[in-house]
Write an enzyme that holds these catalytic residues in place. Structure first.
Site, mmCIF file in Angstrom:
data_model
loop_
_atom_site.group_PDB
_atom_site.id
_atom_site.type_symbol
_atom_site.label_atom_id
_atom_site.label_comp_id
_atom_site.label_asym_id
_atom_site.label_seq_id
_atom_site.Cartn_x
_atom_site.Cartn_y
_atom_site.Cartn_z
ATOM 1 C CB THR A 16 79.487 47.657 1.813
ATOM 2 O OG1 THR A 16 79.381 46.266 2.167
ATOM 3 C CG2 THR A 16 80.283 48.388 2.890
ATOM 4 C CG LEU A 17 74.197 44.207 -1.175
ATOM 5 C CD1 LEU A 17 74.839 43.938 -2.521
ATOM 6 C CD2 LEU A 17 73.555 42.942 -0.615
ATOM 7 C CE1 TYR A 21 72.622 43.174 11.230
ATOM 8 C CE2 TYR A 21 72.161 44.144 13.377
ATOM 9 C CZ TYR A 21 72.324 44.271 12.018
ATOM 10 O OH TYR A 21 72.194 45.506 11.437
ATOM 11 C CD1 TRP A 22 70.655 34.052 15.119
ATOM 12 C CD2 TRP A 22 69.472 35.517 13.898
ATOM 13 N NE1 TRP A 22 69.436 34.228 15.738
ATOM 14 C CE2 TRP A 22 68.685 35.124 15.016
ATOM 15 C CE3 TRP A 22 68.921 36.437 12.994
ATOM 16 C CZ2 TRP A 22 67.395 35.605 15.244
ATOM 17 C CZ3 TRP A 22 67.648 36.926 13.216
ATOM 18 C CH2 TRP A 22 66.898 36.512 14.331
ATOM 19 N NE ARG A 23 76.840 41.096 11.291
ATOM 20 C CZ ARG A 23 76.486 42.386 11.080
ATOM 21 N NH1 ARG A 23 75.883 43.075 12.050
ATOM 22 N NH2 ARG A 23 76.726 42.951 9.930
ATOM 23 N NE ARG A 81 74.657 50.389 12.696
ATOM 24 C CZ ARG A 81 74.604 51.686 12.419
ATOM 25 N NH1 ARG A 81 75.320 52.552 13.162
ATOM 26 N NH2 ARG A 81 73.843 52.139 11.440
ATOM 27 C CE LYS A 135 76.109 58.995 6.008
ATOM 28 N NZ LYS A 135 76.305 57.562 5.678
ATOM 29 N N GLY A 144 70.721 55.765 4.960
ATOM 30 C CA GLY A 144 72.054 56.343 4.872
ATOM 31 C C GLY A 144 72.899 55.705 3.789
ATOM 32 C CG ASP A 145 73.509 51.647 4.029
ATOM 33 O OD1 ASP A 145 74.398 52.180 4.715
ATOM 34 O OD2 ASP A 145 72.814 50.689 4.414
#
Length: 302
Positions: free
Chosen positions: A31-32, A101-103, A166, A224, A256-257
């Site tokens: 989204t960013l 990832y580390w989230r 995801r 898409k 895609g973003d």
């Protein structure tokens, strides 16, 4: 002035630098990325804002500085006293990317925890963009709060939803499909990706994806399709648009973003859907020629 708000999770990005074993640190997140490219493409009369949680540390300060430097409103960021930004690392092979990832300690996971803060963040916005990742990172009670807040918005507010499926972020496939469907039903514009939808909803072709989101009440659906034809329903008409071929992508992160951001910017400034898809495809073509998710604005010119 009209305002586009993007809601979700910003992360620290470690992208390959081009030198073996060396990585370049930046910020990104689906989204960013969309907010970044929408800001790049929109005229100054449009305001673009971002809503997420950050920590009281240098990576979080860096995100705030990045947003403000790009002209993206950062006043909706909130600081969590015990959490910070998530982090991901990109691995590339022939331009295609994989992520680690580390989230788990991401402050964004609390973005819907406080109903009053959430309502204040959504207030005064004409267009609100979020994704399946925005929903996936939340506990179920917070998903319900976010859904209720979006459902309570005036009809004049346009909700834009990219399912961005995801499965690793969700409890299970059933929950993912149920929640994505529930949030998509709130959207006026849906921006799904066919490969994800085929894998997790069993769609036989992009037209099946198009029909399913239209049946949920989405007035505008853009499917898409990687390097394949984009399938669209908008303004009561359907069409298919084939993008220019990509000979050898450098990095498909954020493609895609960026398409989303370019498409929304074009539509919000009066372009018809066919012209908006063409602009979005041209922007995504530039992005896959760049390492990392975000291209500096001065490199987007031309």
């Amino acid at each position: 002035m009209p305002r586009l708000l993007s809601v979700g999770e910003a992360l620290v990005e470690l992208a390959p630098s081009g030198e073996p074993g060396l990585f370049r640190a930046g910020h990104a997140g689906d989204t960013l990325n969309t907010a970044w490219y929408a800001r790049a493409m929109l005229p100054p009369r449009w305001q673009v804002a971002y809503y997420t949680g950050v920590g009281a540390d240098e990576p979080s300060a860096g995100l705030r500085a990045l947003l403000e430097g790009a002209g993206i409103e950062a006043d909706r960021l909130f600081t969590h006293p015990k959490r910070t930004l998530g982090l991901y690392m990109i691995a590339l092979k022939d331009g295609e990317r994989s992520f680690t990832y580390w989230r788990d300690s991401s402050a964004a996971r609390t973005l819907a925890e406080d109903p009053a803060r959430l309502a204040a963040a959504l207030a005064g916005c004409d267009v609100i963009h979020l994704s399946g990742i925005t929903v996936a990172i939340l506990p179920q009670e917070d998903r319900d709060r976010l859904h209720a807040a979006l459902a309570a918005l005036p009809d004049t507010v346009t909700v834009v939803f990219d399912p961005n499926l995801r499965p690793r972020l969700w409890e299970d496939a059933e929950t993912m499909c149920r929640e994505v469907t529930r949030f998509a039903a709130l959207a006026k514009i849906a921006l799904p990706s066919f490969d994800d939808e085929a894998a997790h909803f069993g769609d036989a072709d992009p037209e099946a994806t198009l029909a399913r989101y239209a049946a949920l009440g989405c007035a505008e659906v853009v499917v898409k399709n990687g390097e394949g034809p984009v399938h669209v329903v908008a303004d009561g008409a359907r069409f298919v648009s084939t993008p220019d071929a990509v000979t050898r992508p450098v990095d498909t992160t954020g493609a895609g973003d960026s398409f989303n951001g370019g498409y929304l910017a074009a539509r919000l400034t009066g372009a018809d859907a066919q012209a908006a898809v063409a602009r979005a495809q041209a922007l995504a073509l530039k992005v896959v020629g760049w390492r990392g998710a975000l291209i500096p604005f001065d490199r987007l010119a031309g």
